[in-house]
Design an enzyme around this catalytic site. Structure first.
Site, PDB file in Angstrom:
ATOM      1  CB  THR A 140      19.072  24.189   2.781  1.00 20.33           C
ATOM      2  OG1 THR A 140      18.184  25.073   3.478  1.00 20.33           O
ATOM      3  CG2 THR A 140      20.185  25.004   2.125  1.00 20.33           C
ATOM      4  CB  CYS A 141      16.500  20.711   5.373  1.00 18.67           C
ATOM      5  SG  CYS A 141      17.392  19.218   4.907  1.00 18.67           S
ATOM      6  CB  SER A 200      20.117  28.601  10.901  1.00 19.13           C
ATOM      7  OG  SER A 200      20.988  28.854   9.820  1.00 19.13           O
ATOM      8  CD  GLU A 205      22.149  25.280   9.918  1.00 26.40           C
ATOM      9  OE1 GLU A 205      22.817  24.295   9.611  1.00 26.40           O
ATOM     10  OE2 GLU A 205      21.068  25.573   9.391  1.00 26.40           O
ATOM     11  CB  ALA A 287      24.186   6.153   4.701  1.00 34.82           C
ATOM     12  N   GLY A 288      23.588   9.789   4.387  1.00 38.07           N
ATOM     13  CA  GLY A 288      24.231  10.975   3.827  1.00 38.07           C
ATOM     14  C   GLY A 288      24.838  11.883   4.885  1.00 38.07           C
ATOM     15  CG  MET A 290      20.835  15.858   6.568  1.00 35.57           C
ATOM     16  SD  MET A 290      21.116  17.415   7.431  1.00 35.57           S
ATOM     17  CE  MET A 290      19.657  17.482   8.458  1.00 35.57           C
TER      18      MET A 290
END
Length: 539
Positions: A140-141, A200, A205, A287-288, A290
């Site tokens: 993930t990010c 997180s 989250e 435009a995903g 997030m």
């Protein structure tokens, strides 16, 4: 009647004979030690790494044809249910190795990041050499983690470290300074906290729960590498995350990276732009998911207008439909610098592996030294280069800069974290109890094998006598076979249920020992070998 009487007599003889013949060696589940065993000096580790001794665990012999298939195709043959259960009962333990925003800088994390569509491909590569039996990737990010099951923790760790080094181009010593490793109950507790949102950047989250769920779903796909143990652990983690969010208030308020980005830009707007956040002109690149979350949180703060810059029109138009109360202007990437030039705050959230904005591009487009501009990058790999911070009048933030917002949110959620940990502990204990229950499988298999051997031996004797004294048809002999199997199964049902019933590990181990002694299972293999040798000599 004579046939039934003889069959019953034979079955009773077979049952009584089970208690005195063909003992076998008992196998008890070897629980991993929690002691730390560092393969390098402890000073080289930025976080504690718990290396588990597995000397008592049985090594797993990989099937040759499976190895060949792994080498040729890069994927493993999908194991059957029985094969997965056998592997699970042979002492494999769960581990996790990885790095997160708590342990490693974004420069390291972005080099290890793996797109979701490649998670299974990476898992197959990790498992292809045999040191790792099960594996699942979560990228993930804010974190990159490999959950895996192996019988030898050190060999498996060496294999994964080698793979990560080859993939990222980062040397092994550098990786070890950033990686953490947890084993056994520590690894289970870690995935529970991750799924519950307690590990997180923004406590509680919801996005991480969805990502752990995807990790589980990918692991059980046809090309996934999640076996009996790993898939069960990930499934328990998803259930734990759902309980935490439904039974506590930990998910109330700002609970995602997107919301933290909104909070940060709102907090710093007056200082960096000399402009109230409500008056700032906003734009987002990408435009995903997030971006959708970003607009959700901006809308909750009264957002009326925003510009979306994307490579195509499809997703931005979907966002227009999802947010009818927000005036969304759509621009393609050709208009990127025109949009940045007329915006006060620009959020970047694309999947690009290259920088979208850097110092040279800002200067080339006349944005250096002009009016104030805030860049908020919530992507990993980063979309905004580090050198943008050196550009006059430009302020750039990335995911590591969100920690100030996180500290405030965490303080507000301390009470909820305590309640959440209580729920997570219940789910972790549930998985640990299930894993320990696998220790009964070898004993159950030995008991069934012994009972079946005795049944077949006595059946052969009985069949020979019945064939000599009466003309039995094949149908009647089959009835005798079914009768013998049914009696043995019913007699074994009680002992096997007794083994499975215990939730307490010590009680279960005691029950396994008692049953092994009762049916003389300890030396079964040795006696069976001697019996075969004796029969061979008599011939």
């Amino acid at each position: 009647m004579k046939l039934i009487a003889r069959s019953l007599s034979f079955a009773l003889v077979a049952t009584s004979a089970m208690a005195f013949t063909v003992p076998t060696s008992t196998y008890t589940y070897s629980r991993a030690s929690n002691s730390e065993e560092s393969t390098s000096s402890s000073s080289s580790m930025s976080s504690s790494c718990s290396f588990v001794r597995q000397s008592e665990c049985m090594p797993l012999n990989m099937v040759a044809s499976q190895d060949v298939e792994a080498v040729n195709t890069g994927t493993r043959r999908k194991l059957t249910k029985e094969e997965r259960l056998e592997l699970a009962s042979k002492g494999v333990n769960v581990h996790v190795v990885g790095l997160s925003i708590h342990h490693a800088q974004v420069e390291v994390r972005e080099k290890l990041a793996i797109p979701e569509h490649d998670w299974n491909s990476a898992s197959n590569e990790i498992c292809s050499t045999g040191e790792v039996q099960e594996a699942a990737v979560l990228s993930t990010c804010n974190r990159f983690e490999v959950y895996y099951a192996a019988s030898d923790a050190r060999q498996a760790m060496a294999r994964i470290t080698q793979y990560l080094s080859e993939r990222s181009g980062i040397s092994v010593p550098t990786l070890r300074k950033n990686l953490f490793m947890l084993s056994g109950d520590d690894a289970v507790w870690h995935i529970m906290r991750v799924s519950g949102g307690l590990d997180s950047l923004v406590v509680g989250e919801g996005q991480i729960l969805s990502q752990v769920r995807q990790c589980h779903l990918h692991s059980i796909e046809d090309d996934g590498c999640g076996g009996k143990v790993l898939s069960r652990m990930l499934n328990n983690a998803v259930a734990a995350g759902k309980r935490v969010r439904s039974e506590t208030a930990i998910s109330k308020g700002s609970v995602s990276i997107s919301s933290a980005a909104v909070e940060l830009s709102e907090m710093m707007s007056q200082q960096d732009l000399n402009l109230p956040f409500s008056e700032a002109r906003l734009a987002v690149v990408g435009a995903g998911k997030m971006t959708r979350l970003l607009i959700t949180h901006l809308a909750s703060r009264g957002l009326e207008k925003i510009t979306i810059v994307n490579r195509s029109l499809g997703r931005p138009q979907e966002l227009q439909e999802q947010f009818p109360d927000v005036d969304i202007e759509i621009k393609l990437m050709d208009d990127l610098w025109d949009v940045i030039g007329r915006s006060d705050i620009v959020y970047t959230a694309t999947s690009s592996v290259d920088y979208v904005v850097d110092e040279a591009l800002l200067e080339a487009n006349g944005l250096a030294g002009g009016r104030p501009l805030m860049l908020v990058d919530i992507s990993v790999p980063r979309n905004v280069a580090e050198d943008c911070k050196a550009v006059p009048s430009v302020t750039a933030y990335n995911v590591d800069d969100l920690k100030a917002v996180v500290a405030k949110n965490t303080a507000m959620r301390q009470k909820e974290m305590i309640e959440a940990e209580t729920l997570l502990r219940q789910e972790a204990d549930s998985f640990s109890s299930w894993r320990e229950s696998l220790s009964a499988i070898p004993t159950i298999n030995q008991l069934q094998e012994k009972a079946n051997n005795v049944r077949q031996q006595e059946l052969e004797k009985c069949t020979r006598k019945l064939s000599q004294n009466s003309n039995l048809s094949d149908k009647e002999l089959e009835a005798v076979e079914r009768l013998s199997r049914g009696i043995v199964n019913k007699l074994l049902h009680g002992p096997m249920s007794h083994l499975r019933r215990h939730d307490d590990v010590n009680k279960q181990q005691s029950a396994i020992k008692e049953l092994s002694q009762m049916f003389q299972l300890e030396n079964n293999k040795e006696d069976s070998t001697n019996g075969r040798s004796s029969r061979g000599r008599r011939k």
